[in-house]
Design a protein around this motif. Structure first.
Motif, PDB file in Angstrom:
ATOM      1  N   ILE A 238      -0.850  -3.897  -3.141  1.00 55.23           N
ATOM      2  CA  ILE A 238       0.155  -3.580  -2.007  1.00 55.23           C
ATOM      3  C   ILE A 238      -0.695  -2.910  -1.094  1.00 55.23           C
ATOM      4  O   ILE A 238      -0.100  -3.110   0.203  1.00 55.23           O
ATOM      5  N   LEU A 239      -1.747  -2.229  -1.136  1.00 56.00           N
ATOM      6  CA  LEU A 239      -2.382  -1.552  -0.023  1.00 56.00           C
ATOM      7  C   LEU A 239      -3.196  -2.379   1.026  1.00 56.00           C
ATOM      8  O   LEU A 239      -3.889  -2.998   0.623  1.00 56.00           O
ATOM      9  N   GLN A 240      -2.681  -1.841   2.145  1.00 54.05           N
ATOM     10  CA  GLN A 240      -3.323  -2.775   3.401  1.00 54.05           C
ATOM     11  C   GLN A 240      -3.846  -1.664   4.361  1.00 54.05           C
ATOM     12  O   GLN A 240      -3.478  -0.552   4.735  1.00 54.05           O
ATOM     13  N   GLU A 241      -5.133  -2.190   5.002  1.00 51.62           N
ATOM     14  CA  GLU A 241      -5.426  -1.218   6.281  1.00 51.62           C
ATOM     15  C   GLU A 241      -5.232  -2.229   7.566  1.00 51.62           C
ATOM     16  O   GLU A 241      -5.707  -3.125   7.574  1.00 51.62           O
ATOM     17  N   TYR A 242      -4.216  -1.378   8.282  1.00 55.02           N
ATOM     18  CA  TYR A 242      -4.010  -2.022   9.673  1.00 55.02           C
ATOM     19  C   TYR A 242      -4.978  -1.295  10.654  1.00 55.02           C
ATOM     20  O   TYR A 242      -5.013  -0.012  10.833  1.00 55.02           O
ATOM     21  N   VAL A 243      -5.870  -2.214  11.506  1.00 55.04           N
ATOM     22  CA  VAL A 243      -6.654  -1.612  12.294  1.00 55.04           C
ATOM     23  C   VAL A 243      -5.950  -1.560  13.696  1.00 55.04           C
ATOM     24  O   VAL A 243      -5.268  -2.493  14.104  1.00 55.04           O
ATOM     25  N   LEU A 244      -6.006  -0.416  14.269  1.00 54.66           N
ATOM     26  CA  LEU A 244      -5.030  -0.144  15.617  1.00 54.66           C
ATOM     27  C   LEU A 244      -5.797  -0.625  16.689  1.00 54.66           C
ATOM     28  O   LEU A 244      -6.974  -0.551  16.496  1.00 54.66           O
ATOM     29  N   PRO A 245      -5.079  -0.984  17.676  1.00 55.61           N
ATOM     30  CA  PRO A 245      -5.731  -1.677  18.755  1.00 55.61           C
ATOM     31  C   PRO A 245      -6.140  -0.265  19.736  1.00 55.61           C
ATOM     32  O   PRO A 245      -5.568   0.689  19.608  1.00 55.61           O
ATOM     33  N   ASP A 246      -7.109  -0.710  20.297  1.00 55.61           N
ATOM     34  CA  ASP A 246      -7.749   0.417  21.447  1.00 55.61           C
ATOM     35  C   ASP A 246      -7.291   0.067  22.863  1.00 55.61           C
ATOM     36  O   ASP A 246      -7.658   0.858  23.700  1.00 55.61           O
ATOM     37  N   PHE A 247      -6.806  -1.090  23.230  1.00 51.11           N
ATOM     38  CA  PHE A 247      -6.350  -1.268  24.586  1.00 51.11           C
ATOM     39  C   PHE A 247      -7.399  -1.463  25.364  1.00 51.11           C
ATOM     40  O   PHE A 247      -7.191  -1.141  26.478  1.00 51.11           O
ATOM     41  N   THR A 248      -8.829  -1.522  24.924  1.00 48.53           N
ATOM     42  CA  THR A 248      -9.956  -1.753  25.733  1.00 48.53           C
ATOM     43  C   THR A 248     -10.427  -3.061  25.248  1.00 48.53           C
ATOM     44  O   THR A 248     -10.846  -3.929  26.252  1.00 48.53           O
ATOM     45  N   ASN A 249     -10.601  -3.240  24.003  1.00 45.51           N
ATOM     46  CA  ASN A 249     -11.317  -4.518  23.560  1.00 45.51           C
ATOM     47  C   ASN A 249     -10.208  -5.222  22.918  1.00 45.51           C
ATOM     48  O   ASN A 249     -10.274  -6.574  22.799  1.00 45.51           O
ATOM     49  N   THR A 250      -9.175  -4.570  22.379  1.00 49.14           N
ATOM     50  CA  THR A 250      -8.079  -5.517  21.677  1.00 49.14           C
ATOM     51  C   THR A 250      -6.735  -4.865  22.042  1.00 49.14           C
ATOM     52  O   THR A 250      -6.897  -3.653  22.527  1.00 49.14           O
ATOM     53  N   THR A 251      -5.768  -5.708  22.282  1.00 50.16           N
ATOM     54  CA  THR A 251      -4.401  -5.435  22.623  1.00 50.16           C
ATOM     55  C   THR A 251      -3.450  -5.304  21.771  1.00 50.16           C
ATOM     56  O   THR A 251      -2.236  -4.904  21.673  1.00 50.16           O
ATOM     57  N   ARG A 252      -3.861  -5.949  20.285  1.00 51.66           N
ATOM     58  CA  ARG A 252      -2.961  -6.091  19.150  1.00 51.66           C
ATOM     59  C   ARG A 252      -3.675  -5.795  17.972  1.00 51.66           C
ATOM     60  O   ARG A 252      -4.937  -6.130  17.729  1.00 51.66           O
ATOM     61  N   GLY A 253      -3.118  -4.896  17.050  1.00 52.94           N
ATOM     62  CA  GLY A 253      -3.704  -4.689  15.731  1.00 52.94           C
ATOM     63  C   GLY A 253      -3.683  -5.745  14.712  1.00 52.94           C
ATOM     64  O   GLY A 253      -3.097  -6.760  15.256  1.00 52.94           O
ATOM     65  N   HIS A 254      -4.558  -5.805  13.762  1.00 50.33           N
ATOM     66  CA  HIS A 254      -4.459  -6.465  12.744  1.00 50.33           C
ATOM     67  C   HIS A 254      -4.935  -6.083  11.433  1.00 50.33           C
ATOM     68  O   HIS A 254      -5.373  -4.874  11.437  1.00 50.33           O
ATOM     69  N   ILE A 255      -4.739  -6.698  10.262  1.00 52.70           N
ATOM     70  CA  ILE A 255      -4.944  -6.271   8.807  1.00 52.70           C
ATOM     71  C   ILE A 255      -6.255  -6.426   8.633  1.00 52.70           C
ATOM     72  O   ILE A 255      -6.943  -7.540   8.777  1.00 52.70           O
ATOM     73  N   ARG A 256      -7.050  -5.387   8.154  1.00 54.09           N
ATOM     74  CA  ARG A 256      -8.507  -5.488   7.866  1.00 54.09           C
ATOM     75  C   ARG A 256      -8.637  -6.265   6.387  1.00 54.09           C
ATOM     76  O   ARG A 256      -8.089  -5.813   5.584  1.00 54.09           O
ATOM     77  N   GLN A 257      -9.458  -7.455   6.630  1.00 49.50           N
ATOM     78  CA  GLN A 257      -9.747  -7.974   5.321  1.00 49.50           C
ATOM     79  C   GLN A 257     -11.053  -7.653   4.910  1.00 49.50           C
ATOM     80  O   GLN A 257     -11.088  -6.525   4.068  1.00 49.50           O
TER      81      GLN A 257
END
Length: 398
Positions: A238-257
């Motif tokens: 169940i545990l997931q790591e969601y990488v938060l956006p920094d709005f410099t390089n990325t504008t949308r977060g994603h699930i870390r694989q």
């Protein structure tokens, strides 16, 4: 030639388009001010925003009702002039409103649409009413283009969840129920939970809403999943790591694989929040709300109708609204209903391919199915409104 414009005016998004289109355009029903550039973004302009942190939201809807007409008119101006480019003088409008809408708000709808915008004709209705005309072949297991004699539409949207029974495409007023849980409450609850356990995210509505849509699911057995979520990370699916956006390089977060974590990346660990936040839809009492969940409310709604409709209603349940896109939502409702409904009734549940636009698609099919005389009975022309005022709207739209 008169054009027909469909506007599913939701509290979170507006689904809008002419009926000849294959699908509507979806624009946020909001005015947003950015933190860094102090610029205002209206409706579809939100796509131009590059920094979604700490946005200031100005919403036309408050607790499911349209109360800020200044903001809504600004958004409609943008939608009618730039998103769909409609000319009200030769356009008839189908627009949605929530169930139990207040008479003063309904009169404001009619006044603004007829007097300020000058639409040639208007039909004001609810999104579930349009959903009845949607595609039902998923239930009937064939390609027939028929509509059920009786059905239940469960519309779980931004502000509320409405359960509406229908007989012969007409709502049964005594059976309509509301659960005061919607996408907004789930997002706010997730904000509070994350802010208590991890980072202060109380100002990050946009980010947390993306986290909810990306990570959350409806559990089939919350107690079993809770036990699983207590396992060590290596054995916890169940545990997931969601990488938060920094709005410099990325504008949308994603699930870390399996990718390595970069030094400047922040990770939000999502564990039992993934299913306990959506669990509020099934058990509002978990956060102190004295209300039944969706499955129990469906049963209450059906039981309030005449007994001869019960079998048809349980066999024709349509799940729509943004929350219906959540993984596990349909299966959980079907599982709970099977425990609450007598075994002599079949339970069949359908969810459109995109439950968010189900109301708009149903309105399109309604316009295609109905004869010209049937549509004339539903629409109020501008001349009729100028002669009779809102009285004729109350009579026809009722």
């Amino acid at each position: 030639m008169t054009k027909t414009l469909l506007v599913d005016n939701g509290a979170n998004t507006i689904k809008v388009g002419h009926i000849q289109l294959r699908a509507p355009k979806i624009v946020p029903n909001v005015i947003v001010r950015g933190r860094t550039d102090r610029r205002y973004f209206i409706a579809d302009q939100l796509d131009q925003c590059t920094d979604f942190s700490s946005l200031y939201y100005r919403l036309p809807f408050e607790k499911g009702y349209l109360t800020n007409w200044g903001a809504e008119r600004t958004i409609w101006d943008r939608v009618f002039n730039h998103v769909v480019k409609a000319d009200p003088s030769d356009t008839q409008l189908v627009v949605t409103e929530p169930f139990f809408n207040l008479p003063a708000i309904q009169e404001a709808y009619d006044q603004i649409l007829f007097e300020e915008y000058g639409f040639q004709a208007c039909y004001r209705t609810t999104a579930p009413q349009l959903c009845v005309f949607n595609e039902w072949s998923a239930l009937f297991k064939d390609e027939s283009d028929r509509l059920p004699d009786a059905c239940v539409v469960v519309d779980s949207g931004y502000s509320f969840t409405h359960i509406a029974p229908f007989a012969h495409q007409r709502p049964i007023a005594k059976g309509i129920r509301r659960v005061n849980v919607g996408g907004k409450l789930l997002t706010n609850q997730l904000k509070e939970t994350v802010s208590f356990r991890h980072y202060d995210m109380m100002e990050e509505t946009y980010i947390i809403n993306n986290v909810k849509e990306t990570c959350c699911f409806v559990s089939q057995d919350a107690l079993v999943d809770l036990a699983t979520s207590r396992l060590p990370p290596d054995g916890n699916p169940i545990l997931q790591e969601y990488v938060l956006p920094d709005f410099t390089n990325t504008t949308r977060g994603h699930i870390r694989q399996n990718e390595p974590l970069q030094p400047d990346q922040q990770v939000l660990v999502m564990n039992n929040e993934r299913f306990m936040i959506p669990e509020i839809l099934m058990h509002p009492s978990d956060i102190g709300m004295e209300q039944a969940g969706i499955s129990e409310t469906i049963v209450q709604s059906v039981q309030a109708c005449d007994p001869e409709y019960h079998g048809l209603m349980y066999a024709n349940i349509l799940l729509v609204g943004g929350n219906a896109n959540m993984p596990g939502y349909k299966d959980r409702i079907e599982q709970d209903l099977r425990q609450l409904v007598p075994t002599c009734f079949d339970i069949r549940i359908a969810t459109p391919a995109d439950a968010t636009v189900a109301g708009w698609m149903g309105g399109q099919r309604m316009m295609q199915r109905m004869s010209k005389s049937e549509l004339q009975q539903r629409f109020v022309t501008r001349n009729e409104y100028l002669e009779h005022g809102s009285d004729i709207c109350r009579r026809k739209f009722a």
